[in-house]
Design a protein around this motif. Structure first.
Motif, short mmCIF file in Angstrom:
data_model
loop_
_atom_site.label_atom_id
_atom_site.label_comp_id
_atom_site.label_asym_id
_atom_site.label_seq_id
_atom_site.Cartn_x
_atom_site.Cartn_y
_atom_site.Cartn_z
N SER A 134 8.67 -13.56 -11.27
CA SER A 134 7.94 -12.61 -10.43
C SER A 134 8.12 -11.24 -11.01
O SER A 134 8.77 -10.86 -11.97
CB SER A 134 8.15 -12.41 -8.95
OG SER A 134 9.70 -11.83 -9.01
N ILE A 135 6.93 -10.33 -10.69
CA ILE A 135 6.89 -9.09 -11.48
C ILE A 135 6.38 -8.12 -10.31
O ILE A 135 5.48 -8.52 -9.52
CB ILE A 135 6.18 -9.02 -12.82
CG1 ILE A 135 6.25 -7.54 -13.48
CG2 ILE A 135 4.62 -9.32 -12.37
CD1 ILE A 135 5.70 -7.52 -14.68
N ASN A 136 6.87 -7.09 -10.36
CA ASN A 136 6.41 -5.85 -9.63
C ASN A 136 5.63 -4.60 -10.41
O ASN A 136 6.28 -4.36 -11.59
CB ASN A 136 7.58 -5.12 -8.64
CG ASN A 136 7.66 -5.84 -7.61
OD1 ASN A 136 7.25 -6.37 -6.77
ND2 ASN A 136 9.14 -5.94 -7.34
N ILE A 196 3.98 -7.58 -19.10
CA ILE A 196 4.43 -8.87 -19.54
C ILE A 196 5.98 -9.17 -18.58
O ILE A 196 6.79 -8.19 -18.98
CB ILE A 196 4.64 -9.04 -20.87
CG1 ILE A 196 3.21 -8.75 -21.64
CG2 ILE A 196 5.23 -10.22 -21.28
CD1 ILE A 196 3.31 -8.62 -23.13
N PRO A 197 6.04 -10.04 -17.85
CA PRO A 197 7.26 -10.28 -17.14
C PRO A 197 8.18 -10.50 -18.23
O PRO A 197 7.98 -11.17 -19.22
CB PRO A 197 6.93 -11.60 -16.11
CG PRO A 197 5.53 -11.67 -16.14
CD PRO A 197 4.90 -11.13 -17.25
N GLY A 198 9.32 -10.44 -17.78
CA GLY A 198 10.57 -10.47 -18.44
C GLY A 198 11.04 -12.01 -18.59
O GLY A 198 10.64 -12.81 -17.89
N GLN A 199 11.88 -12.28 -19.39
CA GLN A 199 12.44 -13.81 -19.54
C GLN A 199 13.01 -14.31 -18.37
O GLN A 199 13.69 -13.37 -17.87
CB GLN A 199 13.17 -13.93 -20.85
CG GLN A 199 12.62 -13.85 -22.20
CD GLN A 199 13.50 -14.15 -23.46
OE1 GLN A 199 14.94 -13.99 -23.20
NE2 GLN A 199 12.96 -14.49 -24.48
N VAL A 245 0.70 -1.08 -0.05
CA VAL A 245 0.06 0.08 0.02
C VAL A 245 0.85 1.18 -0.05
O VAL A 245 0.63 1.98 -0.75
CB VAL A 245 -0.96 -0.06 1.15
CG1 VAL A 245 -1.81 1.35 1.19
CG2 VAL A 245 -2.07 -1.06 0.83
N PRO A 246 1.82 1.40 0.74
CA PRO A 246 2.69 2.84 0.79
C PRO A 246 3.25 3.05 -0.57
O PRO A 246 3.28 4.25 -0.88
CB PRO A 246 3.56 2.78 1.84
CG PRO A 246 2.96 1.50 2.79
CD PRO A 246 2.08 0.41 2.13
N GLN A 247 3.75 1.79 -1.12
CA GLN A 247 4.44 2.26 -2.44
C GLN A 247 3.60 2.06 -3.45
O GLN A 247 3.96 2.54 -4.72
CB GLN A 247 5.42 1.30 -2.68
CG GLN A 247 6.87 1.50 -1.75
CD GLN A 247 6.72 0.44 -0.49
OE1 GLN A 247 5.84 -0.41 -0.74
NE2 GLN A 247 7.83 0.67 0.29
N ARG A 248 2.16 1.53 -3.24
CA ARG A 248 1.31 1.34 -4.65
C ARG A 248 1.77 0.46 -5.53
O ARG A 248 1.89 0.68 -6.76
CB ARG A 248 0.62 2.71 -4.91
CG ARG A 248 -0.08 3.37 -3.61
CD ARG A 248 -1.25 4.27 -4.17
NE ARG A 248 -1.96 3.46 -5.16
CZ ARG A 248 -2.75 4.11 -6.05
NH1 ARG A 248 -2.63 5.39 -5.88
NH2 ARG A 248 -3.74 3.64 -6.92
N LYS A 249 2.33 -0.52 -5.21
CA LYS A 249 2.96 -1.87 -6.16
C LYS A 249 1.99 -2.88 -5.94
O LYS A 249 1.56 -3.49 -5.00
CB LYS A 249 4.21 -2.00 -6.02
CG LYS A 249 4.98 -0.58 -6.17
CD LYS A 249 6.67 -0.88 -6.11
CE LYS A 249 7.33 0.30 -6.14
NZ LYS A 249 8.32 0.33 -7.29
N LEU A 250 1.89 -3.80 -7.19
CA LEU A 250 1.26 -4.73 -7.09
C LEU A 250 2.47 -5.83 -7.51
O LEU A 250 3.19 -5.74 -8.32
CB LEU A 250 0.30 -5.03 -8.18
CG LEU A 250 -0.38 -6.47 -8.67
CD1 LEU A 250 -1.18 -7.05 -7.32
CD2 LEU A 250 -1.36 -6.34 -9.60
N ARG A 251 2.52 -6.89 -6.64
CA ARG A 251 3.42 -7.99 -6.95
C ARG A 251 2.65 -9.21 -7.17
O ARG A 251 2.01 -9.70 -6.71
CB ARG A 251 4.39 -8.25 -5.72
CG ARG A 251 5.52 -9.26 -5.82
CD ARG A 251 6.45 -9.14 -4.79
NE ARG A 251 7.29 -10.08 -4.67
CZ ARG A 251 8.45 -10.32 -5.40
NH1 ARG A 251 8.58 -9.27 -6.39
NH2 ARG A 251 9.18 -11.41 -5.69
N ALA A 252 3.06 -9.84 -8.12
CA ALA A 252 2.73 -11.08 -8.79
C ALA A 252 4.02 -12.26 -8.72
O ALA A 252 5.05 -11.70 -9.42
CB ALA A 252 2.09 -11.21 -10.02
N SER A 253 3.91 -13.32 -8.20
CA SER A 253 5.02 -14.25 -8.00
C SER A 253 4.47 -15.83 -8.24
O SER A 253 3.50 -15.96 -7.58
CB SER A 253 6.05 -14.10 -6.99
OG SER A 253 5.30 -14.28 -5.86
#
Length: 71
Positions: free
Chosen positions: A45-47, A38-41, A7-15
């Motif tokens: 995970s992606i932020n 689109i996540p890199g090769q 929440v403080p940084q307002r980032k969504l993380r998927a892993s």
């Protein structure tokens, strides 16, 4: 697949379960596409910076190969 919002940084993380064929789409409540990433090769995970969208409820669709998950 894990997903959470910082929440403080307002980032969504998927892993977990992501690959180069994965795609993460964020929609507004009316079904309009707001953000796509689109996540890199070789990335499991992606932020995603969500500070560019207004606060609210947004469905997230994760596509990975033939598997589609909507949160």
């Amino acid at each position: 697949m894990e997903r959470y919002v910082k929440v403080p940084q307002r980032k969504l993380r998927a892993s977990g379960g992501l690959n180069e064929a994965s795609k993460i789409s964020v929609y507004d409540i009316q079904g309009r596409l707001v953000l796509i990433r689109i996540p890199g090769q070789n990335s499991n995970s992606i932020n995603i910076d969500i500070s560019v969208i207004n606060q609210g409820i947004y469905p997230v669709k994760v596509e990975s190969g033939k598997k589609i998950i909507i949160y």
